[in-house]
Enzyme design. Structure first.
Site, mmCIF file in Angstrom:
data_model
loop_
_atom_site.group_PDB
_atom_site.id
_atom_site.type_symbol
_atom_site.label_atom_id
_atom_site.label_comp_id
_atom_site.label_asym_id
_atom_site.label_seq_id
_atom_site.Cartn_x
_atom_site.Cartn_y
_atom_site.Cartn_z
ATOM 1 N N THR A 204 0.836 -1.209 0.000
ATOM 2 C CA THR A 204 0.000 0.000 0.000
ATOM 3 C C THR A 204 0.866 1.253 0.000
ATOM 4 O O THR A 204 0.550 2.241 -0.665
ATOM 5 C CB THR A 204 -0.952 -0.027 1.212
ATOM 6 O OG1 THR A 204 -1.838 -1.137 1.057
ATOM 7 C CG2 THR A 204 -1.771 1.244 1.301
ATOM 8 N N ASP A 257 6.292 -17.896 8.592
ATOM 9 C CA ASP A 257 5.543 -16.828 9.248
ATOM 10 C C ASP A 257 4.802 -17.465 10.418
ATOM 11 O O ASP A 257 3.603 -17.704 10.353
ATOM 12 C CB ASP A 257 4.564 -16.200 8.243
ATOM 13 C CG ASP A 257 3.961 -14.902 8.771
ATOM 14 O OD1 ASP A 257 4.412 -14.427 9.834
ATOM 15 O OD2 ASP A 257 3.038 -14.373 8.127
#
Lengths: 503, 503
Positions: A204, A257
């Site tokens: 973003t 992760d």
């Protein structure tokens, strides 16, 4: 305690290192990776010892520039070096490696030492892999989150703070550029910090950077949102939960992760800016970070519980993540599509997803009744107020408030992939689209990326354009085009996917 | 492919690194920890990218000295740098992290890249911890052993090679200094390579170094054993199974020793010198590496099976490891005790253990009937032939063949611990003795260490000397003495072990 002459080295290292002459170190009984305390006057820091045969003389210590600045050490200054035992936190890392539960003070020590760069890559990796193998219970995750917040900058906006987070993995997910102005236009405070792309074609922050600067300090962010209620900036300069970057530095090369770390990472960045209400977008689908609804529900429940423990109200929205969002991927291309959507000319899938998530925030805030939030978001979007707000935000961040979608610098070099026959699109691969957009130069080259002319379920005619690749450089275009031919990112019903043996 | 000017840096780094200017790297889309290939003319190596803001200019690349030598790069030379994907072996490390079995080619890739320093500390740690959590089956351990041998120096003595290994963890274990001359005196070839202490007060190489030099190349070792049949040298300069040092670099700070890695580490060093017959000493007891006979039997069975797969005949001897071996700990003190034993004046526990293990080698070799090996070893020792052989070995390694036990430089500073009352010794703690000897300066200060005046089961009179600490420096003596008061390394029946609350 031994006195050395300083020799300053400007090399960035993830752990805090000092460099001793190899022969001298051996005489002192110090080996590579031992700990030592480096002292100048009253200031001192722990560091990890590396050695060199000739770069530093026996009476010298190599000090890296950032440490030299911190302790006020100039070239040639006399400093002292003391051998230290490994930090206590290493014991706690070993405790987690044995599968035991850590107390909150123990987790706090680990995070403090990680942020102080007192842990080596070996120790940080051991901690992250221990989380991966043994997991953590909610007490530990809460402690991890709080520790990551406490060892970093905390912000207080003195008003309720709203926020939105997407779990990621889906290319083209430019919903933040719609949600922030919609929510801010309704008078709610939404100081959105975002990341740059690590493995995706555009984070973003990369997308927003084609509209306005995104690199601000904490005090600058406060000024912006005081004016506009909203901001979309890169979080990297704010020092929010700085341990996160250290852990990502290990997770990224190993492509892991661990769930406790993922939960703490999301929530620590939110808690650090004082978020009171959070909507979490969980894209679910093939090649998304979350592949099944069961997994998404499990993560949602954990995030909601963690939110409760931290005093944060959370709603999670499961969204379809089996293909890219909207019709464009890449910084400038995505910014263009977002602007078009704010102007009322966006694809309905993008508008639906953005207003649905913004609507959940309105419901959390009590601005809309349950089930009525999306209508409110759609009204704000249709009224043009979100577009006006976005132009205010762009101006407050130092961009051109009058920017038009066509002003955005899309890569001039283009290549097309045509439909080989008539048929319905059965699949658009997240992974292949990301790889092609990155091969074309995204996110470093802002104009690079991919535009689709159809998504799953669309009917294509033979020879119709399915996909267009944009690049700023001819060489990257060729590379991306060859990759597209190989990966076949869009599948038509009946398409031959592979020939065996391949030519 | 980008061309840079070389800037040479002499810093030793465990992974092979190159240093790029941070801004330039960002322009090129290269981030810290990406891989690149560094090329000069026809030579090239893969390296891991680190970045610096100012140490290297945008047109420069920092090359570390060892890499510069390898590729023949001089300061200012033009070289090229190519971005690379991570090495294939990283995929195999991730496969092991998922708990899957690795094929032998996959293990070979990992070892090759580790030895080439193409793996970062993060990746090596991930591999070692994955072994720790998931284990390996015997196919994988065999492949690991062979790969560690193949990516290193191999020796061939063109005669059957005999060897002995102790699993370690027991201070004072100077049996190698008796076994090697006994076995060599019988005409068998025993080119013993040993390690220096990592966590113990004296490795065999440290102890031997007080009698003769121990640092030799492979060709020098061949010359020595051609003359004498035996040698006791430090293995560090031989480049045998060099991957082992890389893995130890990770295991040591984390204090882990995954079993597959332990098995491969022992056997790779033996296979690399062409060992045909091996006796493994497994000390079992409290605070030893192996604490129970069950564990020792399990390790024995695995070592024997691994030996069979590698064409090596192995016998394992379980020995009592609940207290130190003999009556002295520390390099010079242990060498003195070993010399005394070769002269026929050693403690019977040391003589029994050494001759038992030497005897197993005689039985493996067919030199003695089953159950008769120890008698043969004792005869050789009693005859004085072992002492003569030891003096030959000392001379061949460049030491003084006429050295007397009292010539050895034992630390002059001494402190005593006396028995507080009459009683039997119930325990001598391996861990406490190691810590005290290290506090006194061992192994760096060769004369430092500990001498006992009793072991488990001995009767002490009140005020009788139980323990003596030796140090080369007064300050270390004081430190070791204070530690001894705190740790209470020797326990008399009825002794108060701790007071609560402590003062």
């Amino acid at each position: 305690m031994t006195v050395f002459k300083s020799k300053i080295l400007d090399i960035s290292t993830r752990s805090r290192l000092i460099l001793l002459n190899a022969q001298r170190a051996e005489q002192l009984g110090i080996t590579t990776h031992d700990r030592a305390r480096l002292m100048k006057d009253e200031l001192s820091v722990p560091a990890i010892v590396n050695t060199s045969e000739t770069f530093v003389a026996p009476d010298e210590v190599g000090v890296f520039l950032d440490t030299a600045k911190e302790l006020g050490i100039a070239e040639g200054d006399m400093v002292t070096v003391n051998l230290l035992p490994p930090p206590t936190s290493v014991q706690y890392i070993r405790k987690k490696m044995r599968g035991e539960k850590l107390a909150k003070e123990e987790i706090d020590y680990i995070i403090k030492d990680a942020v102080d760069r007192a842990l080596s890559d070996i120790e940080v990796t051991a901690f992250i892999t221990a989380e991966q193998y043994h997991g953590m219970d909610m007490d530990e995750v809460e402690a991890l989150t709080r520790a990551m917040v406490n060892h970093g900058t905390k912000m207080d906006f003195e008003r309720p703070v709203f926020d939105k987070h997407s779990l990621g993995g889906i290319p083209g997910n430019k919903v933040t550029l719609l949600i922030v102005p919609i929510v801010a236009a309704a008078g709610l405070l939404i100081p959105k910090t975002s990341s740059r792309a690590i493995t995706s074609p555009s984070g973003t922050a990369d997308t927003m950077s084609t509209l306005a600067p995104v690199d601000f300090s904490a005090s600058e962010l406060k000024k912006i949102v005081t004016r506009t209620n909203g901001a979309i900036i890169w979080g990297g300069s704010l020092n929010l939960a700085p341990a996160d970057d250290i852990f990502i530095g290990v997770e990224y090369p190993l492509q892991i992760d661990p769930e406790p770390q993922m939960l703490a990472s999301i929530m620590a960045k939110k808690l650090a800016v004082g978020t009171d209400y959070l909507v979490l977008d969980l894209p679910v689908g093939r090649e998304a970070k979350v592949e099944t609804p069961e997994q998404a529900r499990s993560i949602s429940n954990k995030i909601i519980e963690l939110g409760e423990r931290l005093g944060m109200k959370v709603k999670c929205g499961l969204t379809y993540g089996g293909q890219p969002v909207g019709y464009s991927v890449g910084p400038a291309l995505e910014a263009r599509e977002a602007l078009l959507a704010l102007e009322g000319r966006g694809p309905s899938s993008l508008v639906e997803k953005s207003t649905a998530l913004a609507g959940l925030l309105f419901e959390l805030a009590g601005k809309a009744a349950r089930g009525r939030g999306q209508d409110m978001a759609k009204e704000i979007l249709a009224s043009g107020k979100a577009l006006v707000k976005m132009r205010e935000i762009i101006e407050a961040q130092g961009g051109n408030p009058n920017v038009r979608p066509d002003d955005l610098p899309v890569g001039e070099h283009k290549a097309e992939i045509l439909a080989p026959f008539d048929g319905y699109i059965t699949r658009v691969s997240n992974r292949a689209i990301s790889a092609i957009a990155r091969a074309a130069g995204a996110p470093m080259e802002k104009g690079a990326g991919v535009v689709f002319y159809g998504k799953e379920g669309h009917k294509m005619q033979k020879e119709e354009k399915m996909l267009e690749i944009h690049a700023e450089r001819e060489s990257r275009l060729e590379e991306a085009y060859q990759l597209a031919l190989k990966l076949k990112p869009m599948t038509l019903e009946g398409m031959l996917l592979q020939e065996i043996p391949e030519l």
